[in-house]
Design a protein around this motif. Sequence first.
Motif, mmCIF file in Angstrom:
data_model
loop_
_atom_site.group_PDB
_atom_site.id
_atom_site.type_symbol
_atom_site.label_atom_id
_atom_site.label_comp_id
_atom_site.label_asym_id
_atom_site.label_seq_id
_atom_site.Cartn_x
_atom_site.Cartn_y
_atom_site.Cartn_z
ATOM 1 N N THR A 100 47.615 123.505 22.566
ATOM 2 C CA THR A 100 48.370 125.222 23.161
ATOM 3 C C THR A 100 48.052 125.480 24.573
ATOM 4 O O THR A 100 48.985 125.410 26.066
ATOM 5 C CB THR A 100 49.212 125.836 22.138
ATOM 6 O OG1 THR A 100 48.558 124.939 20.809
ATOM 7 C CG2 THR A 100 49.280 126.917 22.501
ATOM 8 N N SER A 101 46.531 125.926 24.815
ATOM 9 C CA SER A 101 46.470 126.685 26.142
ATOM 10 C C SER A 101 46.223 126.073 26.893
ATOM 11 O O SER A 101 47.001 126.472 28.060
ATOM 12 C CB SER A 101 45.027 127.682 25.203
ATOM 13 O OG SER A 101 45.487 128.825 24.600
ATOM 14 N N ILE A 102 45.869 124.990 26.382
ATOM 15 C CA ILE A 102 45.555 123.767 27.414
ATOM 16 C C ILE A 102 47.057 123.163 28.322
ATOM 17 O O ILE A 102 47.177 122.821 29.406
ATOM 18 C CB ILE A 102 44.299 122.812 27.263
ATOM 19 C CG1 ILE A 102 43.296 122.442 27.462
ATOM 20 C CG2 ILE A 102 44.580 121.406 27.549
ATOM 21 C CD1 ILE A 102 42.439 121.770 26.264
ATOM 22 N N SER A 103 47.400 123.324 27.433
ATOM 23 C CA SER A 103 49.037 122.304 27.606
ATOM 24 C C SER A 103 49.727 123.614 28.887
ATOM 25 O O SER A 103 50.003 122.944 29.459
ATOM 26 C CB SER A 103 50.282 122.202 26.360
ATOM 27 O OG SER A 103 51.183 121.861 26.501
ATOM 28 N N ILE A 104 49.536 124.857 28.121
ATOM 29 C CA ILE A 104 50.278 125.888 29.018
ATOM 30 C C ILE A 104 49.883 126.285 30.456
ATOM 31 O O ILE A 104 50.634 125.897 31.075
ATOM 32 C CB ILE A 104 50.507 127.597 28.135
ATOM 33 C CG1 ILE A 104 50.974 127.141 26.297
ATOM 34 C CG2 ILE A 104 50.758 128.169 29.408
ATOM 35 C CD1 ILE A 104 50.763 128.711 25.489
ATOM 36 N N ASP A 105 48.086 126.220 30.049
ATOM 37 C CA ASP A 105 48.086 125.926 31.553
ATOM 38 C C ASP A 105 48.053 124.783 32.218
ATOM 39 O O ASP A 105 48.304 125.037 34.078
ATOM 40 C CB ASP A 105 46.263 126.418 31.157
ATOM 41 C CG ASP A 105 45.686 127.917 30.401
ATOM 42 O OD1 ASP A 105 46.756 129.099 30.710
ATOM 43 O OD2 ASP A 105 44.200 128.298 30.318
ATOM 44 N N LEU A 106 48.389 123.815 31.854
ATOM 45 C CA LEU A 106 48.004 122.472 32.676
ATOM 46 C C LEU A 106 49.665 122.796 33.242
ATOM 47 O O LEU A 106 49.709 122.029 34.206
ATOM 48 C CB LEU A 106 47.774 121.496 31.953
ATOM 49 C CG LEU A 106 46.749 120.828 32.068
ATOM 50 C CD1 LEU A 106 46.155 119.599 31.142
ATOM 51 C CD2 LEU A 106 46.098 120.457 33.301
#
Length: 555
Positions: free
Chosen positions: A272-278
């Motif tokens: 979830t964090s990676i998706s938001i950051d990407l």
Amino acid sequence: MGVAFTVLEGLLSSCIYFSLYLLIEMLLNHNVSSSRLTQLTLGLAGIFLIRLITYSIGYTQGQIGGAAVSKQIRLYLGDKFKKIPLFRFTQGQVGQYVNTMTSDVNSYEQILTHKTGNLVKNITLSIMLMGFVCWLYLPAGLILLTVSLLFIPNMWLSFRIVKKYGQAKNTICAEAVSSIVEYVSGIQTFRAYNMSGAKNKATTNAMKDFSNVCYKYEAMGIPVGFAFSIIDWLTVPVVMLVAAKAWMSGGLAGVDYLMICMMPMLLAKLFTSISIDLFSYKNLRISRNNIQKVVDGPEEQGMDKPFAPDSHDITFQNVRFSYVQGETVLNGVDFRAKVHKLTAIVGASGSGKSTILNLIAKYYEPQGGRILIGGRPVENVTAQRVLEQISIVDQDVFLFDDTVRENIRHARPEATNEEIESACRKANCDVFIRKMEKGYDTPIGENGNLLSGGERQRLSIARAILKNSPILLLDEATASLDIENELAVKQAIVNLLDDEKTVIMIAHTLSIIKNADQILVVSGGRISESGTHKELLAKDGKYVAMWSAEQKLSI
């Protein structure tokens, strides 16, 4: 360095789960003892202390590094703006430049200070976590790996959304900035004509468009991320069921089973964090690309060498110019403004008078013909070098939000206070300046809004006197002034003309220029008549009609 320490801190944070693994193993195997708990606690405390130091260094270095890059970018853009052709600032691109210098640079700093480090850290942790699950029980690890591969099409769709709506959002944002700047600048006019607030359609529509594109941006992006998040969290029950068979058959230790059940939850949060950051990273890359567009944008052509012609007469040779293709403003203009002489330009509104001055100052480049100063063509000389030879007094005066003294000093930064005050005396503004609360050190407000129109115009003339350039351009300097201020400004202009210069003056009243050495009448994009006042009266042409009309108005 900031990214490296952020990643290191992230890797150290995984030690918590290994410590938890050891603790559960001790509990299940009944190996709990004070010494073991003390060792585990001290180990965690030591790791936490190292993490604290590592995070502090990483965060601080990241912030310092990102701020340093932002500073360098803004300073570079400031230098770049000085090299951008001046006409671009009058073709509706001001909002884009303002947006790039402020919002885009700030967004790009976010890439450097937050997104990059977090992405590398979370991706590294995710790989380690899947490797750990594969080590504990390979089928469970393969399930997590399979779901992680679905992350690729998820991000592909997200990036397409960013590309479509993110760029549109940025473009509309720039237009909104331009509309807001125009709205604030013209607020008095809007209120006077009851056009403020919701009735200011341009600003209202720009803000509505920005709101709509932001909504579409989020509305299209959220479902994609939400769909993957559901699939990602479904791995928790799937892994629990798959690993349960191995645990119940004795092929998997209890502590391993507990850790395998916990890891998908942690992995879901990481994705979830990676998706938001990407998603944010891709969006912020648009800001980076906007900065790059300005960096790669065209610069003024010509040699940036000192331009010092032996003479300062100005010659137009068959000059042609259009602001918009197909709409000719000047069509074959020929004239010569002699050195140390006053050349006046008159003509109907929109005939191209101000355009001639703009071309001399190299605000624009002609589409045909040549412009020469002192017999030297200026097309291969940068505008900055040409403007070093020119002083300009516009009808629209721009003043800085600074003191009177510093506003005058901008014309020649090395000027002494005595030279500044001498210029102000010649410009008929010394008296009203000394009546101000702090005299020459009085702030005059944004664009001199604490001064009257005549006072602002006289300060502009003082700047021209202080600069003391060999060429002087006057663009209807007495327009829109009351009688008292007009007389003061006219006297200031007379003082300005006392020094021998090549002067080209646009006037809306003919009486002020009837003693000019040469008068040019602009009509139909050409110089239709030229000569002295007496010579033009003898020709009984367009100038006579203008002169007769003015005389009737003065009766």
